[in-house]
Design a protein around this motif. Structure first.
Motif, mmCIF file in Angstrom:
data_model
loop_
_atom_site.group_PDB
_atom_site.id
_atom_site.type_symbol
_atom_site.label_atom_id
_atom_site.label_comp_id
_atom_site.label_asym_id
_atom_site.label_seq_id
_atom_site.Cartn_x
_atom_site.Cartn_y
_atom_site.Cartn_z
ATOM 1 N N TYR A 290 -45.640 15.550 -43.481
ATOM 2 C CA TYR A 290 -44.832 14.509 -44.092
ATOM 3 C C TYR A 290 -45.674 13.640 -45.030
ATOM 4 O O TYR A 290 -45.262 13.338 -46.173
ATOM 5 C CB TYR A 290 -44.190 13.653 -43.009
ATOM 6 N N MET A 291 -46.884 13.269 -44.535
ATOM 7 C CA MET A 291 -47.765 12.435 -45.356
ATOM 8 C C MET A 291 -48.220 13.180 -46.604
ATOM 9 O O MET A 291 -48.313 12.607 -47.703
ATOM 10 C CB MET A 291 -48.966 11.972 -44.539
ATOM 11 N N ILE B 69 -46.623 17.138 -33.136
ATOM 12 C CA ILE B 69 -46.320 15.853 -33.783
ATOM 13 C C ILE B 69 -47.302 15.575 -34.913
ATOM 14 O O ILE B 69 -46.916 15.133 -36.013
ATOM 15 C CB ILE B 69 -46.362 14.717 -32.737
ATOM 16 N N CYS B 70 -48.576 15.862 -34.658
ATOM 17 C CA CYS B 70 -49.605 15.659 -35.700
ATOM 18 C C CYS B 70 -49.361 16.547 -36.906
ATOM 19 O O CYS B 70 -49.530 16.117 -38.060
ATOM 20 C CB CYS B 70 -50.986 15.907 -35.122
ATOM 21 N N HIS C 70 -55.047 18.132 -45.188
ATOM 22 C CA HIS C 70 -54.304 17.270 -44.279
ATOM 23 C C HIS C 70 -54.046 17.922 -42.918
ATOM 24 O O HIS C 70 -53.618 17.246 -41.969
ATOM 25 C CB HIS C 70 -52.959 16.881 -44.918
ATOM 26 N N ARG D 157 -45.348 13.181 -49.156
ATOM 27 C CA ARG D 157 -45.167 11.885 -49.811
ATOM 28 C C ARG D 157 -46.246 11.641 -50.866
ATOM 29 O O ARG D 157 -45.971 11.040 -51.900
ATOM 30 C CB ARG D 157 -45.217 10.749 -48.777
ATOM 31 N N VAL E 190 -46.443 17.666 -37.906
ATOM 32 C CA VAL E 190 -45.264 17.138 -38.616
ATOM 33 C C VAL E 190 -45.643 15.912 -39.435
ATOM 34 O O VAL E 190 -45.270 15.786 -40.618
ATOM 35 C CB VAL E 190 -44.139 16.810 -37.616
ATOM 36 N N VAL E 191 -46.402 15.005 -38.820
ATOM 37 C CA VAL E 191 -46.816 13.787 -39.524
ATOM 38 C C VAL E 191 -47.702 14.128 -40.720
ATOM 39 O O VAL E 191 -47.536 13.581 -41.823
ATOM 40 C CB VAL E 191 -47.545 12.825 -38.565
ATOM 41 N N ALA E 192 -48.650 15.059 -40.528
ATOM 42 C CA ALA E 192 -49.557 15.447 -41.607
ATOM 43 C C ALA E 192 -48.790 16.071 -42.764
ATOM 44 O O ALA E 192 -49.055 15.794 -43.945
ATOM 45 C CB ALA E 192 -50.612 16.414 -41.078
#
Length: 394
Positions: free
Chosen positions: A387-388, A380-381, A270, A391, A383-385
């Motif tokens: 987080y995904m 940001i990418c 990721h 989950r 953090v999003v990666a």
């Protein structure tokens, strides 16, 4: 006969003559004056389109015309210079007619000047070329100091100005070229001297604008150029330092990305996208920083025509580094003998520095913007990666 080879050896010989003895008493008739006369002779030889032999004659005469000061005083120095030239040229197998012509040019410079042909006229005008230039007063001060050393006493300004006015009144340029090129400035110089002598009338000049130009605060102008150039250099150093900082920073980040994160891709797939974005951002930033500091060098060649047209800046190394020394020397003599040309070169130099600075800072600003926004997007990418990925594990 190889005129160029003999002229090179002749130049070396004359320079060694002036540098080989103590000539501190020669404030004016020294090597610098001789080099200026040679430069003026070269300029006129080009204008008159002299052939190779005649060019050799006037240049050789210019080099030797004041060598008589090396082994004697002012009296008969032309004869001694002609003899030194004769001895040297005979030792280099120069033919007798050419030697006689060179000696004739040297002897013709004796005051009052009595040239008999064009070659002698050229050398005579070159010897007193400064009479018709804005450098006249600087040279006149040197001549006064030299005269004081020779006489062993102080010469008052009134006495010296009177004798100089008499000399200028009795002098006339011999060639049509110098009459046209230098006559007006010579008249301006003469009138300025007369203004200092209230008992003498001042002749009207046809060029009041030139007087205004000559009255410019030259020291202030030169200070302006020096300060501006220095400021530009400091700004250039600052730009280079900023570029180096950014290059170092991006290099470290790229090393970390290639050395650490890529080995973790199989375990953390990721992170491929944010890692790739950060890598691209760093590479692009580094490229723009390198472009900002990468030097751009011209071809390093100028032509005599560009010098005559005042279309080349000889103060920037990129315009002459591939030229032979003699060509650059002659070009710089033309710059130094022409105040307008000199200031034009200084203006071009400052302008060129400004153009380079503008390019550097545009590229640097672009590099910093790319890095700043790229870092934000990359974080940001990440953090999003992360987080995904978290989950997806639940």
């Amino acid at each position: 006969m190889e005129y160029t080879t003999v002229l090179d050896r002749l130049q070396t010989y004359v320079v060694s003559l002036f540098e080989g003895v103590s000539l501190s008493h020669l404030e004016y008739h020294n090597l610098s004056h001789t080099q200026a006369v040679v430069a003026s002779v070269h300029k006129m030889a080009v204008k008159f389109n002299l052939n190779e032999r005649d060019t050799f004659i006037v240049k050789a005469a210019a080099w030797f015309h004041d060598t008589g000061y090396v082994n004697g005083g002012v009296d008969a120095h032309e004869e001694r210079g002609a003899q030194l030239a004769t001895d040297f040229l005979q030792g280099h197998q120069v033919d007798a007619p050419t030697i006689d012509d060179i000696a004739g040019c040297i002897l013709a410079t004796k005051l009052p000047q009595t040239p008999q042909n064009l070659l002698q006229q050229i050398v005579c005008d070159a010897d007193l070329y400064h009479f018709g230039t804005t450098d006249f007063f600087d040279n006149n001060k040197k001549m006064r100091k030299e005269a004081e050393s020779r006489l062993g006493r102080k010469i008052s300004k009134t006495e010296w100005n009177a004798s100089t006015i008499q000399l200028l009144n009795s002098h006339s340029f011999k060639t049509d070229l110098c009459q046209k090129l230098l006559g007006q400035q010579k008249l301006i110089n003469l009138n300025k001297l007369k203004e200092k002598e209230t008992s003498l009338p001042v002749e009207p000049t046809a060029a009041p604008k030139k007087n205004k130009k000559a009255d410019k605060p030259e020291r202030g102008v030169e200070t302006m150029f020096r300060v501006t150039s220095s400021n530009h250099q400091r700004l250039s150093d600052m730009a280079d330092n900023k570029a180096h900082i950014m290059i170092t920073t991006t290099s470290i980040i790229i090393s970390v990305l290639l050395g650490v994160l890529f080995r973790m891709i199989e375990e953390t797939p990721h992170l491929i996208l944010p890692t790739s974005i950060l890598l691209v951002v760093c590479v692009i930033t580094m490229v723009f920083c390198i472009l900002a500091t990468r030097p751009k060098i011209p071809d390093g060649i100028f032509t005599q025509e560009s010098v005559e047209n005042k279309a080349v800046n000889l103060l920037f190394f990129g315009n002459f580094y591939r030229m032979p020394y003699d060509a650059y020397y002659n070009g710089m003599q033309e710059v130094m003998n022409d105040k307008e040309f000199l200031y034009a070169n200084l203006i071009k130099d400052v302008y060129s520095q400004g153009v380079v600075l503008g390019r550097k800072y545009r590229l640097l600003r672009l590099a910093y913007n790319i890095f700043m926004f790229g870092i934000v997007v990359s974080v940001i990418c990440f953090v999003v990666a992360a987080y995904m990925a978290q989950r997806s594990t639940f």
